[in-house]
Design a protein around this motif. Structure first.
Motif, PDB file in Angstrom:
ATOM      1  N   PHE A 160       0.846  -1.194   0.000  1.00  0.00           N
ATOM      2  CA  PHE A 160       0.000   0.000   0.000  1.00  0.00           C
ATOM      3  C   PHE A 160       0.881   1.243   0.000  1.00  0.00           C
ATOM      4  CE2 PHE A 160      -2.504  -3.318   1.839  1.00  0.00           C
ATOM      5  CZ  PHE A 160      -3.835  -3.042   1.553  1.00  0.00           C
ATOM      6  N   SER A 161       0.424   2.292  -0.671  1.00  0.00           N
ATOM      7  CA  SER A 161       0.990   3.603  -0.413  1.00  0.00           C
ATOM      8  C   SER A 161       0.410   4.097   0.912  1.00  0.00           C
ATOM      9  CB  SER A 161       0.625   4.582  -1.529  1.00  0.00           C
ATOM     10  OG  SER A 161       1.189   4.188  -2.754  1.00  0.00           O
ATOM     11  N   LEU A 162       1.162   4.944   1.608  1.00  0.00           N
ATOM     12  CA  LEU A 162       0.705   5.455   2.901  1.00  0.00           C
ATOM     13  C   LEU A 162       0.897   6.960   2.954  1.00  0.00           C
ATOM     14  CD1 LEU A 162      -0.275   5.050   5.836  1.00  0.00           C
ATOM     15  CD2 LEU A 162       2.106   4.619   6.480  1.00  0.00           C
ATOM     16  N   VAL A 163      -0.197   7.676   3.202  1.00  0.00           N
ATOM     17  CA  VAL A 163      -0.173   9.127   3.379  1.00  0.00           C
ATOM     18  C   VAL A 163      -0.549   9.409   4.830  1.00  0.00           C
ATOM     19  CG1 VAL A 163      -1.160  11.340   2.686  1.00  0.00           C
ATOM     20  CG2 VAL A 163      -0.840   9.518   0.980  1.00  0.00           C
ATOM     21  N   THR A 164       0.371   9.987   5.586  1.00  0.00           N
ATOM     22  CA  THR A 164       0.124  10.288   6.997  1.00  0.00           C
ATOM     23  C   THR A 164      -0.022  11.796   7.156  1.00  0.00           C
ATOM     24  OG1 THR A 164       2.526  10.230   7.352  1.00  0.00           O
ATOM     25  CG2 THR A 164       1.282   8.249   7.936  1.00  0.00           C
ATOM     26  N   LEU A 165      -1.232  12.245   7.476  1.00  0.00           N
ATOM     27  CA  LEU A 165      -1.514  13.667   7.609  1.00  0.00           C
ATOM     28  C   LEU A 165      -1.279  14.148   9.034  1.00  0.00           C
ATOM     29  CD1 LEU A 165      -4.787  13.976   5.490  1.00  0.00           C
ATOM     30  CD2 LEU A 165      -2.429  14.397   4.771  1.00  0.00           C
ATOM     31  N   LYS A 166      -1.074  15.428   9.165  1.00  0.00           N
ATOM     32  CA  LYS A 166      -0.861  16.072  10.462  1.00  0.00           C
ATOM     33  C   LYS A 166      -2.196  16.390  11.114  1.00  0.00           C
ATOM     34  CE  LYS A 166       1.651  20.175  12.179  1.00  0.00           C
ATOM     35  NZ  LYS A 166       2.417  21.359  11.671  1.00  0.00           N
ATOM     36  N   GLY A 167      -2.277  16.170  12.432  1.00  0.00           N
ATOM     37  CA  GLY A 167      -3.435  16.572  13.203  1.00  0.00           C
ATOM     38  C   GLY A 167      -3.070  17.661  14.190  1.00  0.00           C
ATOM     39  N   ASN A 168      -4.064  18.209  14.862  1.00  0.00           N
ATOM     40  CA  ASN A 168      -3.776  19.283  15.817  1.00  0.00           C
ATOM     41  C   ASN A 168      -2.933  18.794  16.995  1.00  0.00           C
ATOM     42  OD1 ASN A 168      -6.361  17.958  16.538  1.00  0.00           O
ATOM     43  ND2 ASN A 168      -6.368  19.383  18.264  1.00  0.00           N
ATOM     44  N   HIS A 169      -3.040  17.517  17.351  1.00  0.00           N
ATOM     45  CA  HIS A 169      -2.238  17.017  18.469  1.00  0.00           C
ATOM     46  C   HIS A 169      -0.765  16.865  18.086  1.00  0.00           C
ATOM     47  CE1 HIS A 169      -5.252  16.215  21.660  1.00  0.00           C
ATOM     48  NE2 HIS A 169      -6.066  16.357  20.624  1.00  0.00           N
ATOM     49  N   GLU A 170      -0.481  16.566  16.837  1.00  0.00           N
ATOM     50  CA  GLU A 170       0.919  16.580  16.398  1.00  0.00           C
ATOM     51  C   GLU A 170       1.457  18.010  16.415  1.00  0.00           C
ATOM     52  OE1 GLU A 170      -0.753  13.275  16.141  1.00  0.00           O
ATOM     53  OE2 GLU A 170      -1.387  14.394  14.368  1.00  0.00           O
ATOM     54  N   ALA A 171       0.597  18.973  16.059  1.00  0.00           N
ATOM     55  CA  ALA A 171       1.019  20.373  16.099  1.00  0.00           C
ATOM     56  C   ALA A 171       1.363  20.799  17.527  1.00  0.00           C
ATOM     57  CB  ALA A 171      -0.085  21.270  15.530  1.00  0.00           C
ATOM     58  N   ILE A 172       0.565  20.355  18.500  1.00  0.00           N
ATOM     59  CA  ILE A 172       0.865  20.683  19.903  1.00  0.00           C
ATOM     60  C   ILE A 172       2.177  20.036  20.326  1.00  0.00           C
ATOM     61  CG2 ILE A 172       0.064  20.530  22.290  1.00  0.00           C
ATOM     62  CD1 ILE A 172      -2.800  20.367  21.223  1.00  0.00           C
ATOM     63  N   PHE A 173       2.365  18.768  19.976  1.00  0.00           N
ATOM     64  CA  PHE A 173       3.594  18.045  20.306  1.00  0.00           C
ATOM     65  C   PHE A 173       4.803  18.809  19.776  1.00  0.00           C
ATOM     66  CE2 PHE A 173       5.538  13.452  19.953  1.00  0.00           C
ATOM     67  CZ  PHE A 173       6.478  13.777  20.914  1.00  0.00           C
ATOM     68  N   LEU A 174       4.739  19.233  18.514  1.00  0.00           N
ATOM     69  CA  LEU A 174       5.857  19.966  17.923  1.00  0.00           C
ATOM     70  C   LEU A 174       6.088  21.300  18.623  1.00  0.00           C
ATOM     71  CD1 LEU A 174       5.177  19.235  14.154  1.00  0.00           C
ATOM     72  CD2 LEU A 174       7.229  18.569  15.420  1.00  0.00           C
ATOM     73  N   THR A 175       5.018  21.946  19.043  1.00  0.00           N
ATOM     74  CA  THR A 175       5.154  23.220  19.752  1.00  0.00           C
ATOM     75  C   THR A 175       5.928  23.037  21.048  1.00  0.00           C
ATOM     76  OG1 THR A 175       3.112  24.105  18.796  1.00  0.00           O
ATOM     77  CG2 THR A 175       3.888  25.112  20.844  1.00  0.00           C
ATOM     78  N   VAL A 176       5.598  21.988  21.794  1.00  0.00           N
ATOM     79  CA  VAL A 176       6.286  21.746  23.066  1.00  0.00           C
ATOM     80  C   VAL A 176       7.716  21.283  22.830  1.00  0.00           C
ATOM     81  CG1 VAL A 176       6.269  20.377  25.187  1.00  0.00           C
ATOM     82  CG2 VAL A 176       4.134  21.297  24.280  1.00  0.00           C
ATOM     83  N   LEU A 177       7.949  20.490  21.808  1.00  0.00           N
ATOM     84  CA  LEU A 177       9.321  20.074  21.496  1.00  0.00           C
ATOM     85  C   LEU A 177      10.199  21.286  21.189  1.00  0.00           C
ATOM     86  CD1 LEU A 177       8.753  16.912  19.252  1.00  0.00           C
ATOM     87  CD2 LEU A 177       9.654  16.959  21.580  1.00  0.00           C
ATOM     88  N   ALA A 178       9.614  22.276  20.532  1.00  0.00           N
ATOM     89  CA  ALA A 178      10.382  23.472  20.191  1.00  0.00           C
ATOM     90  C   ALA A 178      10.561  24.405  21.379  1.00  0.00           C
ATOM     91  CB  ALA A 178       9.691  24.222  19.048  1.00  0.00           C
ATOM     92  N   ASP A 179       9.589  24.408  22.295  1.00  0.00           N
ATOM     93  CA  ASP A 179       9.632  25.339  23.426  1.00  0.00           C
ATOM     94  C   ASP A 179       8.885  24.735  24.612  1.00  0.00           C
ATOM     95  OD1 ASP A 179       9.723  27.442  25.183  1.00  0.00           O
ATOM     96  OD2 ASP A 179       8.284  28.687  24.081  1.00  0.00           O
ATOM     97  N   PRO A 180       9.574  23.934  25.441  1.00  0.00           N
ATOM     98  CA  PRO A 180       8.912  23.273  26.572  1.00  0.00           C
ATOM     99  C   PRO A 180       8.675  24.227  27.754  1.00  0.00           C
ATOM    100  CG  PRO A 180      11.227  22.693  26.544  1.00  0.00           C
ATOM    101  CD  PRO A 180      10.992  23.541  25.320  1.00  0.00           C
ATOM    102  N   ALA A 181       8.081  25.371  27.488  1.00  0.00           N
ATOM    103  CA  ALA A 181       7.771  26.311  28.560  1.00  0.00           C
ATOM    104  C   ALA A 181       6.655  25.747  29.432  1.00  0.00           C
ATOM    105  CB  ALA A 181       7.348  27.653  27.962  1.00  0.00           C
ATOM    106  N   PRO A 182       6.634  26.064  30.727  1.00  0.00           N
ATOM    107  CA  PRO A 182       5.626  25.501  31.632  1.00  0.00           C
ATOM    108  C   PRO A 182       4.190  25.735  31.171  1.00  0.00           C
ATOM    109  CG  PRO A 182       7.375  26.519  32.896  1.00  0.00           C
ATOM    110  CD  PRO A 182       7.647  26.852  31.461  1.00  0.00           C
ATOM    111  N   ASP A 183       3.890  26.922  30.608  1.00  0.00           N
ATOM    112  CA  ASP A 183       2.511  27.174  30.192  1.00  0.00           C
ATOM    113  C   ASP A 183       2.128  26.324  28.980  1.00  0.00           C
ATOM    114  OD1 ASP A 183       4.334  28.631  28.645  1.00  0.00           O
ATOM    115  OD2 ASP A 183       2.841  30.161  28.140  1.00  0.00           O
ATOM    116  N   LEU A 184       3.087  26.080  28.069  1.00  0.00           N
ATOM    117  CA  LEU A 184       2.812  25.211  26.923  1.00  0.00           C
ATOM    118  C   LEU A 184       2.662  23.759  27.356  1.00  0.00           C
ATOM    119  CD1 LEU A 184       5.223  26.749  24.247  1.00  0.00           C
ATOM    120  CD2 LEU A 184       2.739  27.048  24.451  1.00  0.00           C
TER     121      LEU A 184
END
Length: 252
Positions: A86-110
């Motif tokens: 099979f070909s596989l297309v994996t799309l981004k969801g909002n929870h991946e966006a949050i994960f990436l935000t925290v990986l980039a800036d693990p500030a306490p509020d984030l």
């Protein structure tokens, strides 16, 4: 089936040149067990297809691989391996966006924001958490660089003829090429309440429902897998995108 396609799952010269068959999977949210079971069903379904119908088969996952369920790391690792035949297309969801935000800036509020959205279970799948918010050093030590790169490379939308695969939906009245990433990852009521023809049938997740929603202009496949154990796939014939899809599910 497998003999008619190459190792990358791309249609070979022997295959039918009609539009592919799509297997669209709703929000997984850390349920590696559900994902494994559903992929096994999809592989069996493809193997039972009429041998004369040797069209390409494409799995599209609609995002939200992480958070809430127990094995977000395992879900990412399974998707990174692909699915033979099979070909596989994996799309981004909002929870991946949050994960990436925290990986980039693990500030306490984030971190607090992510934790409210189920992020604690994601980081727990990568190792025993420290007391308090995770530090940049902890994240660099525990989240593999390959996972970060995979997350960063996820596309937001996949739009073959007659279909639009996207995590949350699109804003009515806005051309697809002018849609914002924020809307495609987060939108709800403006999209869900719309009955307009979007120009292509929207296949999405993001908004949980006990059963799949099959409407003329959209298909919603988020069946709350992390809590219900029901992970849903719609089998969509690309030659008839407005037709009624076959539904495959697992219940664990």
């Amino acid at each position: 089936m497998a003999s008619a396609r190459n190792q990358a799952g791309v249609a070979s010269s022997r295959e039918d040149d009609r539009a592919p068959v799509y297997y669209a999977i709703g929000d997984i949210h850390g349920r590696r067990d559900c994902l494994d079971a559903l992929l096994a069903r999809i592989v069996r379904h493809g193997a039972r297809a009429d041998e004369r119908d040797v069209r390409a088969r494409v799995i599209v996952t609609l995002g939200d691989y992480v958070d809430r369920g127990p094995d977000s790391r395992g879900v990412i690792e399974r998707l990174m391996r692909g699915v033979e035949g099979f070909s596989l297309v994996t799309l981004k969801g909002n929870h991946e966006a949050i994960f990436l935000t925290v990986l980039a800036d693990p500030a306490p509020d984030l971190w607090a924001w992510w934790r409210r959205n189920g992020g604690h279970s994601t980081l727990s799948s990568y190792g025993r958490l420290p007391e308090g918010p995770p530090t940049r050093a902890w994240l660099e030590d525990h989240v593999p660089e390959a996972h970060r790169r995979w997350l960063e490379a996820l596309p937001v939308v996949h739009a073959p003829d007659g279909l639009v695969f996207v995590h949350a939906g699109i804003r009515p009245g806005v051309p697809l090429d002018a849609q914002s990433e924020e809307d495609m990852l987060w939108i709800r009521q403006e999209f869900l309440d719309s009955r307009v023809d979007f120009g292509g049938r929207i296949v999405h997740g993001h908004t949980p429902n006990e059963t799949p929603e099959i409407l003329a202009n959209r298909i919603n496949l988020d069946t709350l897998a992390y809590a219900s154990g029901i992970l849903t796939c719609a089998v969509i014939d690309g030659t008839d995108p407005r037709g009624t899809p076959e539904i495959l599910q697992t219940s664990l």
